[in-house]
Enzyme design. Structure first.
Site, PDB file in Angstrom:
ATOM      1  CG  HIS A  23      -9.471   7.833  17.720  1.00 49.67           C
ATOM      2  ND1 HIS A  23      -8.172   8.080  17.419  1.00 49.67           N
ATOM      3  CD2 HIS A  23     -10.319   8.139  16.859  1.00 49.67           C
ATOM      4  CE1 HIS A  23      -8.321   8.681  16.346  1.00 49.67           C
ATOM      5  NE2 HIS A  23      -9.598   9.073  16.243  1.00 49.67           N
ATOM      6  CG  ASP A 120      -9.285   3.933  15.468  1.00 50.28           C
ATOM      7  OD1 ASP A 120      -8.715   4.443  14.866  1.00 50.28           O
ATOM      8  OD2 ASP A 120      -8.826   3.489  16.684  1.00 50.28           O
TER       9      ASP A 120
END
Ligand code: UDP
Length: 471
Positions: A23, A120
């Site tokens: 991420h 995210d």
């Protein structure tokens, strides 16, 4: 003019990332693009509780970070848990986000305040807080567009089968997309924990996805045209990829020196992402298969996982000293010269972009896939967990990867390893895969350019943020 290291003239965007290389890496790359290409300043909010050393290196003293990218570490939270990776990340994020209101109040007091907050999926709980602070939010899905289509369709599927995913027969038919095989999605992908994220889609102004039009035209077209997606209260999807790490610089790596000495297109690189581990039996078969192939290899061979396929997620890049104990007796001696093994971490982009590398045995994490395509390297698809099996299938269908067949116990035998390694390095099929992946590489370059689909998408958004017309 600068106040507290921040420029009062440049427009400001905030980015919030959950822990984990998969991420942090693409969110950081997006932040760099906003700063370097579009003239923004970015506050990058990082959750570093239990962050692996490799992640800390990326965020701290990283010479490739531009000066208008300000990394802000959220305070460390006390966590101890034996849960699965996904659950543990969610727990860490939840604890860390308790402090988000004060962080956002602080950011809002800066001149100028952020025009947008990009998060995210693991940080979806931040969306309400940002909205309370009147900051428009965007989600960055760091996986494929097909995976995004499945995520958007998930509440419908969940309702149809009343949460009993075992009822699904063979395939999931996504509106306007290629069907997905249920075996690729269980047990990791079809889980009710995804629902809170799906319910929050209407809260966001837009969804970024790390792909590009030419790579995944079918789902991207479905988002724009299929009545199912068009009629949902859903934000616009913006394909902005492939956003991948720059080649690692200043790494004094024995691995790179070794690669320099190997012939062009001769080495297979093996790595299973930031957390992937194989079973002890699989490690042994893989080692024998490499030896039998007689081909050159560079292998990130972590100790076998006691915690399942994602066992080293929170330790990656740490100081695990290599022991030969989990490799076959004499393997390191017999393959010395032809192969190199490291127990921890490789500078993956520098490796994939090296001229001697001609194949990548990968767990098919989306960042690894993007990096392989961007550097024109064909793959051996060896998925382990999360949505990796669906990625593997898509890569084989695109003709850029071969997938080894596992035996009855789920272990890929040495003869099969030998077959796929030879196929990639010297086979006709390997050459054809290389030709196709290099065409994709070219289309990636074009997509990211100013006139390309992804480059254009980012510039338009940058202009909207600058002009204040978020949408
Ligand atoms: N990576 C690396 N060296 C390694 C293993 C992984 O640099 O030895 C990086 C890789 O380049 C990629 C990221 O870690 O950017 C892994 O992300 P991916 O989505 O492929 O898999 P995940 O780790 O999230 O399963």
């Amino acid at each position: 003019m600068a106040v507290d290291g921040k420029d009062t003239q440049k427009p400001h965007v905030a980015v919030l990332s959950s822990p984990g290389m998969g991420h942090v890496t693409p969110l950081l790359e997006l932040a760099k693009r906003l700063v370097v290409d579009l003239g923004f300043q970015v506050s990058f909010l990082a959750i570093t509780t239990d962050a692996p050393p490799a992640q800390l290196q990326l965020l701290n003293n990283n010479p490739t970070l531009p000066s208008d990218l300000h990394v802000i570490h959220l305070p460390h939270v006390d966590m101890s848990s034996n849960d699965s990776i996904a659950i543990r990340i969610l727990q860490i994020v939840r604890e860390s986000l308790r402090l988000l209101p004060s962080v956002l109040t602080n950011l809002n007091s800066h001149k100028p305040p952020p025009k947008a907050l990009i998060v995210d999926p693991f940080c979806a709980e931040a969306l309400e807080t940002a909205s309370d602070h009147s900051i428009p939010t965007y989600l960055f899905l760091t996986a494929s567009a097909s995976f995004l289509a499945l995520t958007i369709y998930f509440p419908t599927l969940h309702a149809e089968v009343k949460g009993d995913y075992g009822k699904i027969k063979e395939r999931v038919f996504l509106p306007g997309c290629m069907p997905l095989w249920v075996d690729d999605l269980l047990p990791d992908v079809l889980v009710p924990e995804v629902l809170p994220l799906c319910n929050r889609f209407p809260l966001v102004k837009g969804i970024f996805v790390n792909t590009w039009e030419e790579l995944e035209p079918v789902p991207l077209c479905a988002f724009k045209n299929h009545p199912f997606f068009v009629n949902l209260p859903m934000p616009t999807v913006h394909p902005i990829g492939p956003l991948t790490k720059d080649k690692e610089v200043d790494v004094e790596s024995e691995l790179l020196t070794w690669l320099d000495k190997q012939p062009c297109d001769s080495v297979v690189y093996l790595s299973f992402g930031s957390g992937g581990t194989l079973s002890a039996e699989q490690m042994v078969e893989l080692a024998h298969g490499l030896e039998l192939s007689g081909k050159r290899f560079l292998w990130v061979a972590r100790p076998p996982g006691a915690d399942g396929a994602s066992g080293s997620f929170f330790e990656v890049g740490g100081d695990v000293s290599l022991t030969a104990s989990y490799l076959p007796d004499g393997f390191l001696e017999r393959t010395r010269g032809a192969g190199l093994v490291t127990a921890t971490w490789a500078p993956q982009v520098a490796v994939l972009s090296h001229p001697s590398v001609c194949g990548f045995v990968t767990h098919c994490g989306w960042n690894s896939v993007m990096e392989s395509v961007v550097h024109g390297v064909e793959m051996v698809a060896w998925p382990l967990y999360a949505e990796q099996k669906m990625n593997a299938r898509a890569l084989v269908e695109m003709g850029v990867a071969v997938r080894p067949e596992a035996g009855e116990e789920g272990v890929v035998g040495r003869a099969e390893v030998e077959r796929v390694v030879r196929l990639v390095v010297e086979g006709e099929e390997g050459k054809e895969m290389r030709g196709r992946v290099r065409k994709m590489q070219q289309s990636a370059v074009e997509a990211l350019g100013g006139g390309g689909s992804s480059g254009g998408c980012l510039s338009r958004l940058g202009k909207e943020w600058r002009d204040g017309s978020t949408g």
